[in-house]
Structure formats: C-alpha cells, structure tokens
Write an enzyme that holds these catalytic residues in place. Structure first.
Site, PDB file in Angstrom:
ATOM      1  N   LYS A  85     -13.135  65.683 -28.553  1.00 15.53           N
ATOM      2  CA  LYS A  85     -13.838  66.480 -27.535  1.00 15.53           C
ATOM      3  C   LYS A  85     -15.113  65.763 -27.086  1.00 15.53           C
ATOM      4  O   LYS A  85     -15.406  65.691 -25.889  1.00 15.53           O
ATOM      5  CB  LYS A  85     -14.171  67.873 -28.080  1.00 15.53           C
ATOM      6  CG  LYS A  85     -12.944  68.681 -28.457  1.00 15.53           C
ATOM      7  CD  LYS A  85     -13.354  70.074 -28.918  1.00 15.53           C
ATOM      8  CE  LYS A  85     -12.405  70.667 -29.914  1.00 15.53           C
ATOM      9  NZ  LYS A  85     -12.523  70.177 -31.284  1.00 15.53           N
ATOM     10  N   THR A  86     -15.862  65.225 -28.022  1.00 14.98           N
ATOM     11  CA  THR A  86     -17.100  64.518 -27.657  1.00 14.98           C
ATOM     12  C   THR A  86     -16.763  63.276 -26.832  1.00 14.98           C
ATOM     13  O   THR A  86     -17.424  62.981 -25.832  1.00 14.98           O
ATOM     14  CB  THR A  86     -17.871  64.088 -28.931  1.00 14.98           C
ATOM     15  OG1 THR A  86     -17.916  65.191 -29.824  1.00 14.98           O
ATOM     16  CG2 THR A  86     -19.275  63.631 -28.595  1.00 14.98           C
ATOM     17  N   ASP A 130     -21.566  71.289 -28.689  1.00 15.08           N
ATOM     18  CA  ASP A 130     -20.492  71.403 -29.674  1.00 15.08           C
ATOM     19  C   ASP A 130     -20.601  72.753 -30.388  1.00 15.08           C
ATOM     20  O   ASP A 130     -21.695  73.331 -30.446  1.00 15.08           O
ATOM     21  CB  ASP A 130     -20.626  70.247 -30.687  1.00 15.08           C
ATOM     22  CG  ASP A 130     -19.289  69.925 -31.339  1.00 15.08           C
ATOM     23  OD1 ASP A 130     -18.276  70.559 -30.991  1.00 15.08           O
ATOM     24  OD2 ASP A 130     -19.270  69.031 -32.210  1.00 15.08           O
ATOM     25  N   THR A 179     -13.764  74.973 -31.833  1.00 10.15           N
ATOM     26  CA  THR A 179     -12.504  75.019 -32.572  1.00 10.15           C
ATOM     27  C   THR A 179     -11.946  76.447 -32.513  1.00 10.15           C
ATOM     28  O   THR A 179     -10.832  76.691 -32.951  1.00 10.15           O
ATOM     29  CB  THR A 179     -12.734  74.644 -34.047  1.00 10.15           C
ATOM     30  OG1 THR A 179     -13.827  75.424 -34.528  1.00 10.15           O
ATOM     31  CG2 THR A 179     -13.043  73.170 -34.206  1.00 10.15           C
ATOM     32  N   ARG A 238      -9.506  61.032 -35.625  1.00 11.64           N
ATOM     33  CA  ARG A 238     -10.621  60.786 -36.555  1.00 11.64           C
ATOM     34  C   ARG A 238     -10.087  60.485 -37.957  1.00 11.64           C
ATOM     35  O   ARG A 238     -10.571  59.595 -38.652  1.00 11.64           O
ATOM     36  CB  ARG A 238     -11.547  62.009 -36.594  1.00 11.64           C
ATOM     37  CG  ARG A 238     -12.806  61.764 -37.419  1.00 11.64           C
ATOM     38  CD  ARG A 238     -13.661  62.999 -37.513  1.00 11.64           C
ATOM     39  NE  ARG A 238     -14.244  63.351 -36.234  1.00 11.64           N
ATOM     40  CZ  ARG A 238     -14.678  64.570 -35.912  1.00 11.64           C
ATOM     41  NH1 ARG A 238     -14.574  65.559 -36.771  1.00 11.64           N
ATOM     42  NH2 ARG A 238     -15.192  64.796 -34.725  1.00 11.64           N
TER      43      ARG A 238
END
Ligand code: ADE
Length: 359
Positions: A85-86, A130, A179, A238
C-alpha cells in the site's frame, strides 16, 4: 527522495537525499530497515509486479487527473499487511510529479498533528495515512472538510464564545491505507472517491518479485529457487523479500553461490516456514483450535487466550491468509478449521484434549 521523519515527539528530524521528492515518515523505523526497504522498492508501475486490476484503475485515474491538471481523487487502499500500500502511494506521487507525505493514524494523536501536516502540503501533494481506521474522532472530523472542500475548520473557545476559523488548504490527495475497511466510519469511507482492495499475490508473481530483489541484492537464484520461496511467502511481497534474505544468509554460510530450489527448501525448513508458507504461529493457531476446541466453531478471543497471541494480530495478520488458502472458515458461530488444514497438518480429528473429548 528526501526522507524527513518526525511528528513523533521522541524523534528528531533527519533527512537524507535520494531525489527531490519529500517524504515524511512519522512511524519510528530503524535506519537500516528504511535503507533496505527503500533500496528494493519499485519506483514506477512498470517496475511494480502484480495487482494488475489495481494498476489498470490507477493508470486511468492518473492520466485523467494529469490531463485536467487536478489532484487525484482521494484513494482508500485496503487489504492485508505487506501487499504494497505504501509503495503504491509513493508510485502515485512519482507518476503525478508531487510529494508524498507518509504518516500513520497512531502518530496523529492531537489535532495539531494533522493540522500541521495539512497546512504544510503543497498543491497536488499526496498525504498517506496508514492504519486510517485507527484515527481518533477529533482528527477524523478535521479531515472531513479538508477532504471535501480543502479547508480546515478549527473551533476556538467553548460554549457561547466558540468561533469557527476556516483556513484554506491546497488541493491535495489523501491516500488512506487499512487492513480493516469495515472498521472505518461511513462518513470517512464515503469521502474517498476510490476504494481499492489489494489482493494476495500468486506464487509466480512473488517469484518475479524475488528475482528482481535478488538482482538488486546481487544474489544469484534459479527460477525453481525463486518459485520455492514464492510458494512459501503467504502471497505477500514483504514476506517474500524477507525469506529471500534468510535464504541468502543460508547459502552464504553453507558456501553455495546460487539459490536453488533444494537450498531454498532446506533453508526455509530450518526457519520453520513450511511448503504452504505456514509459520510456527499459523500452526500454533490451527493446532490449538483442533486440540482444544475440536476444530471449532470457536471465537477469536478464545483462540487468542489459548494461544497467547494478540487477537488483533491473529485477525489482521494470520487469519487472512488461512482464510485465503481455505484452511479456516468464518461462520456466524466462530472460526472453523477445514478438512484441508487437518490434512496439511497430518491430523485425523482425534486430537482434542481428553477433557474436551466428551463435548
Ligand atoms: N517489492 C515489493 N513489492 C513489489 C512489487 N509488487 N513489485 C516489484 N517489487 C516489489
């Protein structure tokens, strides 16, 4: 990209240059982690692997906004952690030729935290928040007019003497990430023009990401080696990049020069990441549900208490993947372990503790 960090009172402002964009990070992270994550982050949609549907939507939005010379509509990205997302937000900023300021809801405790960020935006900038579902009410209410009409409404004084001051803001784009999209209030959710979900990645997509990262890390890897790591990465870039670094350590210590499928499997077995990507905690959760709750239905809090894991972590980090691969089902009466999970764990259904066996 100049990385400014702070907003967090315990932190000092520091910055280091990589290009002319400004990036504000308010989350405490170590320098080392930043450098590593920054060095492997894709910088454009051409470099970004996977999320084809999302990329198609965003390309149109970017082109339309650029043609109109307007900032993009506010965007809400949701999905499990670690899916990018970032990174998407940074790529959007780069594509629009604007700055991206990054923060997270827990760092926006006081009204002046968000107002300070908003008044310092330049026209067109992206503000990335976030964990946006964790905003407090005051901060969230400051965001409503900011998102809708690009202005701050600040109430000064109390009771009869209270006055509202309006401060114009530059036109900006808010990118919210969460999330838990269901935990957002509807007034906040309704102010996003675009709501997009990030999906888990296929093993083949993760293998491409792993090969790209391996190249950046100057590590040699075979196609089956990348796929082996990809299959064990829970659909998450990740995790894929983290496992790649662990396998790289392993081949270095064992004095091999290329990551093959066999070496990747050996290394990941040592780290207790199984061929489906389940780690120790996934197995603990499933095992506990089977042995103590007869496979369910069982409530989240009961699983958390029995495993000693935090309920929120189980819900946001572990469950999504177990649901995705069909090892868990959610029913109105609670979570249930599926026959596929029993099979994967080599369980027969006879495992419940004896004190529960007459239930
Ligand atoms: N590194 C992490 N996520 C990535 C992605 N989606 N594409 C390329 N490299 C990545």
């Amino acid at each position: 990209m100049a990385i400014k960090r702070n907003q967090n009172p315990q932190q000092r402002n520091t910055s280091h240059d990589t290009n002319d964009k400004e990036l504000l990070i308010t989350q405490p992270t170590t320098q080392e982690k930043d450098n590593l994550e920054e060095s492997i982050r894709p910088h454009s949609f051409d470099e970004y692997i996977g999320q084809q549907d999302l990329k198609a939507v965003l390309s149109i939005v970017i082109e339309a906004a650029k043609t109109r010379n307007e900032p993009m509509d506010h965007l809400l990205l949701y999905g499990p952690p670690g899916l990018g997302k970032t990174t998407i937000s940074l790529i959007l900023a780069s594509a629009m030729g604007v700055n991206c300021k990054i923060t997270a809801a827990p760092a926006l405790e006081r009204p002046r935290d968000i107002t300070g960020l908003l008044v310092n935006l330049k026209p067109g900038d992206i503000l990335f928040i976030d964990e946006i579902h964790r905003l407090n009410r005051l901060t969230e209410e400051l965001l409503y007019p900011a998102m809708e009409d690009y202005r701050l409404e600040i109430t000064i004084g109390k009771g009869q003497a209270a006055r509202t001051r309006r401060i114009p803001l530059p036109r900006f784009t808010l990118v919210g990430a969460t999330t838990k999209v269901g935990a957002l209030t509807s007034p906040l959710r309704d102010r996003f023009g675009l709501i997009q979900r990030l999906k888990f990645y296929e093993p083949e997509e993760l293998a491409l990401i792993i090969k790209r990262t391996a190249k950046l890390l100057k590590t040699s890897i075979t196609e089956p080696g990348a796929l082996e790591i990809g299959r064990r990465s829970r659909g998450t870039p990740r995790i894929a990049n983290r496992l790649l670094r662990r396998v790289r350590d392993y081949i270095q210590v064992k004095k091999f020069d290329t990551i093959t499928q066999e070496l990747a499997a050996q290394a990941l077995d040592i780290y207790q990441v199984d061929p489906q990507g389940l780690d120790w905690t996934d197995r603990l959760i499933l095992d506990t549900m089977i042995t103590q709750f007869n496979g369910g239905p069982v409530g989240l809090e009961a699983v958390a208490a029995a495993t000693g894991e935090d309920a929120k972590t189980i819900e946001e980090v572990y469950e999504p993947y177990l649901l995705q691969i069909g090892y868990l089902n959610r029913t109105p009466r609670g979570r249930v372990v599926t026959p596929t999970a029993y099979q994967h764990l080599g369980k027969t259904g006879e495992e419940q503790l004896s004190i529960f066996s007459d239930q």
